[in-house]
Scaffold this motif. Structure first.
Motif, PDB file in Angstrom:
ATOM      1  N   GLY A  26       0.776  -1.243   0.000  1.00  0.00           N
ATOM      2  CA  GLY A  26       0.000   0.000   0.000  1.00  0.00           C
ATOM      3  C   GLY A  26       0.796   1.276   0.000  1.00  0.00           C
ATOM      4  O   GLY A  26       0.577   2.155  -0.835  1.00  0.00           O
ATOM      5  N   THR A  27       1.743   1.411   0.916  1.00  0.00           N
ATOM      6  CA  THR A  27       2.465   2.674   1.047  1.00  0.00           C
ATOM      7  C   THR A  27       3.336   2.949  -0.164  1.00  0.00           C
ATOM      8  O   THR A  27       3.393   4.079  -0.663  1.00  0.00           O
ATOM      9  N   SER A  28       4.012   1.930  -0.661  1.00  0.00           N
ATOM     10  CA  SER A  28       4.873   2.150  -1.826  1.00  0.00           C
ATOM     11  C   SER A  28       4.049   2.432  -3.078  1.00  0.00           C
ATOM     12  O   SER A  28       4.479   3.190  -3.945  1.00  0.00           O
ATOM     13  N   LEU A  29       2.868   1.851  -3.179  1.00  0.00           N
ATOM     14  CA  LEU A  29       1.985   2.153  -4.316  1.00  0.00           C
ATOM     15  C   LEU A  29       1.536   3.611  -4.261  1.00  0.00           C
ATOM     16  O   LEU A  29       1.530   4.311  -5.279  1.00  0.00           O
ATOM     17  N   LEU A  30       1.195   4.084  -3.070  1.00  0.00           N
ATOM     18  CA  LEU A  30       0.824   5.492  -2.900  1.00  0.00           C
ATOM     19  C   LEU A  30       1.990   6.399  -3.284  1.00  0.00           C
ATOM     20  O   LEU A  30       1.806   7.391  -4.003  1.00  0.00           O
ATOM     21  N   LEU A  31       3.194   6.045  -2.845  1.00  0.00           N
ATOM     22  CA  LEU A  31       4.373   6.833  -3.202  1.00  0.00           C
ATOM     23  C   LEU A  31       4.594   6.810  -4.711  1.00  0.00           C
ATOM     24  O   LEU A  31       4.884   7.841  -5.314  1.00  0.00           O
ATOM     25  N   LYS A  32       4.434   5.659  -5.340  1.00  0.00           N
ATOM     26  CA  LYS A  32       4.578   5.540  -6.796  1.00  0.00           C
ATOM     27  C   LYS A  32       3.649   6.521  -7.510  1.00  0.00           C
ATOM     28  O   LYS A  32       4.060   7.238  -8.417  1.00  0.00           O
ATOM     29  N   MET A  33       2.405   6.565  -7.094  1.00  0.00           N
ATOM     30  CA  MET A  33       1.436   7.460  -7.726  1.00  0.00           C
ATOM     31  C   MET A  33       1.834   8.923  -7.523  1.00  0.00           C
ATOM     32  O   MET A  33       1.707   9.741  -8.443  1.00  0.00           O
ATOM     33  N   ASN A  34       2.315   9.266  -6.329  1.00  0.00           N
ATOM     34  CA  ASN A  34       2.744  10.643  -6.068  1.00  0.00           C
ATOM     35  C   ASN A  34       3.982  11.000  -6.887  1.00  0.00           C
ATOM     36  O   ASN A  34       4.087  12.118  -7.398  1.00  0.00           O
ATOM     37  N   ILE A  35       4.908  10.065  -7.033  1.00  0.00           N
ATOM     38  CA  ILE A  35       6.090  10.304  -7.864  1.00  0.00           C
ATOM     39  C   ILE A  35       5.662  10.548  -9.310  1.00  0.00           C
ATOM     40  O   ILE A  35       6.150  11.472  -9.971  1.00  0.00           O
ATOM     41  N   GLU A  36       4.758   9.738  -9.816  1.00  0.00           N
ATOM     42  CA  GLU A  36       4.279   9.902 -11.189  1.00  0.00           C
ATOM     43  C   GLU A  36       3.612  11.261 -11.388  1.00  0.00           C
ATOM     44  O   GLU A  36       3.816  11.915 -12.424  1.00  0.00           O
ATOM     45  N   ASP A  37       2.832  11.713 -10.406  1.00  0.00           N
ATOM     46  CA  ASP A  37       2.208  13.047 -10.484  1.00  0.00           C
ATOM     47  C   ASP A  37       3.276  14.136 -10.565  1.00  0.00           C
ATOM     48  O   ASP A  37       3.179  15.060 -11.375  1.00  0.00           O
ATOM     49  N   VAL A  38       4.290  14.035  -9.720  1.00  0.00           N
ATOM     50  CA  VAL A  38       5.362  15.030  -9.692  1.00  0.00           C
ATOM     51  C   VAL A  38       6.141  15.014 -10.999  1.00  0.00           C
ATOM     52  O   VAL A  38       6.451  16.069 -11.557  1.00  0.00           O
ATOM     53  N   LEU A  39       6.446  13.825 -11.512  1.00  0.00           N
ATOM     54  CA  LEU A  39       7.175  13.729 -12.776  1.00  0.00           C
ATOM     55  C   LEU A  39       6.388  14.367 -13.917  1.00  0.00           C
ATOM     56  O   LEU A  39       6.966  15.047 -14.769  1.00  0.00           O
ATOM     57  N   ARG A  40       5.066  14.163 -13.916  1.00  0.00           N
ATOM     58  CA  ARG A  40       4.212  14.793 -14.940  1.00  0.00           C
ATOM     59  C   ARG A  40       4.326  16.314 -14.847  1.00  0.00           C
ATOM     60  O   ARG A  40       4.475  17.007 -15.852  1.00  0.00           O
ATOM     61  N   ASP A  41       4.258  16.836 -13.615  1.00  0.00           N
ATOM     62  CA  ASP A  41       4.377  18.282 -13.407  1.00  0.00           C
ATOM     63  C   ASP A  41       5.726  18.813 -13.882  1.00  0.00           C
ATOM     64  O   ASP A  41       5.817  19.933 -14.383  1.00  0.00           O
ATOM     65  N   LEU A  42       6.766  18.001 -13.712  1.00  0.00           N
ATOM     66  CA  LEU A  42       8.114  18.409 -14.107  1.00  0.00           C
ATOM     67  C   LEU A  42       8.387  18.167 -15.593  1.00  0.00           C
ATOM     68  O   LEU A  42       9.403  18.618 -16.112  1.00  0.00           O
ATOM     69  N   GLY A  43       7.491  17.442 -16.245  1.00  0.00           N
ATOM     70  CA  GLY A  43       7.688  17.118 -17.657  1.00  0.00           C
ATOM     71  C   GLY A  43       8.794  16.102 -17.879  1.00  0.00           C
ATOM     72  O   GLY A  43       9.468  16.122 -18.902  1.00  0.00           O
ATOM     73  N   VAL A  44       8.958  15.202 -16.921  1.00  0.00           N
ATOM     74  CA  VAL A  44      10.021  14.190 -16.986  1.00  0.00           C
ATOM     75  C   VAL A  44       9.390  12.813 -17.156  1.00  0.00           C
ATOM     76  O   VAL A  44       8.429  12.478 -16.458  1.00  0.00           O
ATOM     77  N   GLU A  45       9.950  12.043 -18.073  1.00  0.00           N
ATOM     78  CA  GLU A  45       9.471  10.676 -18.263  1.00  0.00           C
ATOM     79  C   GLU A  45      10.371   9.718 -17.507  1.00  0.00           C
ATOM     80  O   GLU A  45      11.596   9.835 -17.561  1.00  0.00           O
ATOM     81  N   ALA A  46       9.755   8.774 -16.814  1.00  0.00           N
ATOM     82  CA  ALA A  46      10.508   7.763 -16.072  1.00  0.00           C
ATOM     83  C   ALA A  46       9.620   6.550 -15.866  1.00  0.00           C
ATOM     84  O   ALA A  46       8.390   6.656 -15.854  1.00  0.00           O
ATOM     85  N   ASP A  47      10.255   5.426 -15.698  1.00  0.00           N
ATOM     86  CA  ASP A  47       9.570   4.185 -15.350  1.00  0.00           C
ATOM     87  C   ASP A  47       9.572   4.108 -13.828  1.00  0.00           C
ATOM     88  O   ASP A  47      10.646   4.078 -13.215  1.00  0.00           O
ATOM     89  N   VAL A  48       8.397   4.105 -13.217  1.00  0.00           N
ATOM     90  CA  VAL A  48       8.294   4.075 -11.758  1.00  0.00           C
ATOM     91  C   VAL A  48       7.668   2.748 -11.343  1.00  0.00           C
ATOM     92  O   VAL A  48       6.625   2.357 -11.865  1.00  0.00           O
ATOM     93  N   ASP A  49       8.322   2.066 -10.415  1.00  0.00           N
ATOM     94  CA  ASP A  49       7.818   0.794  -9.905  1.00  0.00           C
ATOM     95  C   ASP A  49       7.805   0.868  -8.385  1.00  0.00           C
ATOM     96  O   ASP A  49       8.455   1.723  -7.788  1.00  0.00           O
ATOM     97  N   TYR A  50       7.078  -0.035  -7.761  1.00  0.00           N
ATOM     98  CA  TYR A  50       7.023  -0.054  -6.303  1.00  0.00           C
ATOM     99  C   TYR A  50       7.275  -1.468  -5.803  1.00  0.00           C
ATOM    100  O   TYR A  50       6.931  -2.445  -6.457  1.00  0.00           O
ATOM    101  N   MET A  51       7.914  -1.551  -4.620  1.00  0.00           N
ATOM    102  CA  MET A  51       8.244  -2.854  -4.044  1.00  0.00           C
ATOM    103  C   MET A  51       8.742  -2.687  -2.616  1.00  0.00           C
ATOM    104  O   MET A  51       8.911  -1.570  -2.142  1.00  0.00           O
ATOM    105  N   ASP A  52       8.999  -3.829  -1.976  1.00  0.00           N
ATOM    106  CA  ASP A  52       9.540  -3.783  -0.618  1.00  0.00           C
ATOM    107  C   ASP A  52      11.056  -3.584  -0.675  1.00  0.00           C
ATOM    108  O   ASP A  52      11.688  -3.774  -1.716  1.00  0.00           O
ATOM    109  N   ALA A  53      11.627  -3.211   0.459  1.00  0.00           N
ATOM    110  CA  ALA A  53      13.047  -2.871   0.512  1.00  0.00           C
ATOM    111  C   ALA A  53      13.945  -4.046   0.155  1.00  0.00           C
ATOM    112  O   ALA A  53      14.953  -3.874  -0.529  1.00  0.00           O
TER     113      ALA A  53
END
Length: 89
Positions: free
Chosen positions: A12-39
């Motif tokens: 759950g928490t890493s998925l939420l972070l993934k979505m927030n990272i994707e939102d920020v990257l969109r705002d910055l106009g940066v393309e990246a592959d974002v994945d989520y997982m345990d440490a």
């Protein structure tokens, strides 16, 4: 660029972070592959950037990725600031 969003269980928490990272990257106009997982899975995953909490960052020492420590996975301004700093370096 590949970014990993990391939490303790990789659900759950890493998925939420993934979505927030994707939102920020969109705002910055940066393309990246974002994945989520345990440490523990992130330790063996190829990535350019890993975003994790202060508690999990020590588990990622020695990884070739730049580990960015976040105080809050919900604070998009913090995510934006720290990602921007990484992109500028």
């Amino acid at each position: 660029m590949k970014i990993l969003a990391v939490c303790g269980l990789g659900q759950g928490t890493s998925l939420l972070l993934k979505m927030n990272i994707e939102d920020v990257l969109r705002d910055l106009g940066v393309e990246a592959d974002v994945d989520y997982m345990d440490a523990s899975a992130a330790k063996s995953e190829a990535a350019d950037v890993i975003m994790a909490s202060p508690q999990l960052a020590p588990l990622l020492e020695g990884h070739s990725a730049n580990v960015i420590v976040l105080d809050s996975y919900l604070d998009k301004e913090e995510i934006k600031q720290k990602l921007s700093e990484h992109l500028e370096s």
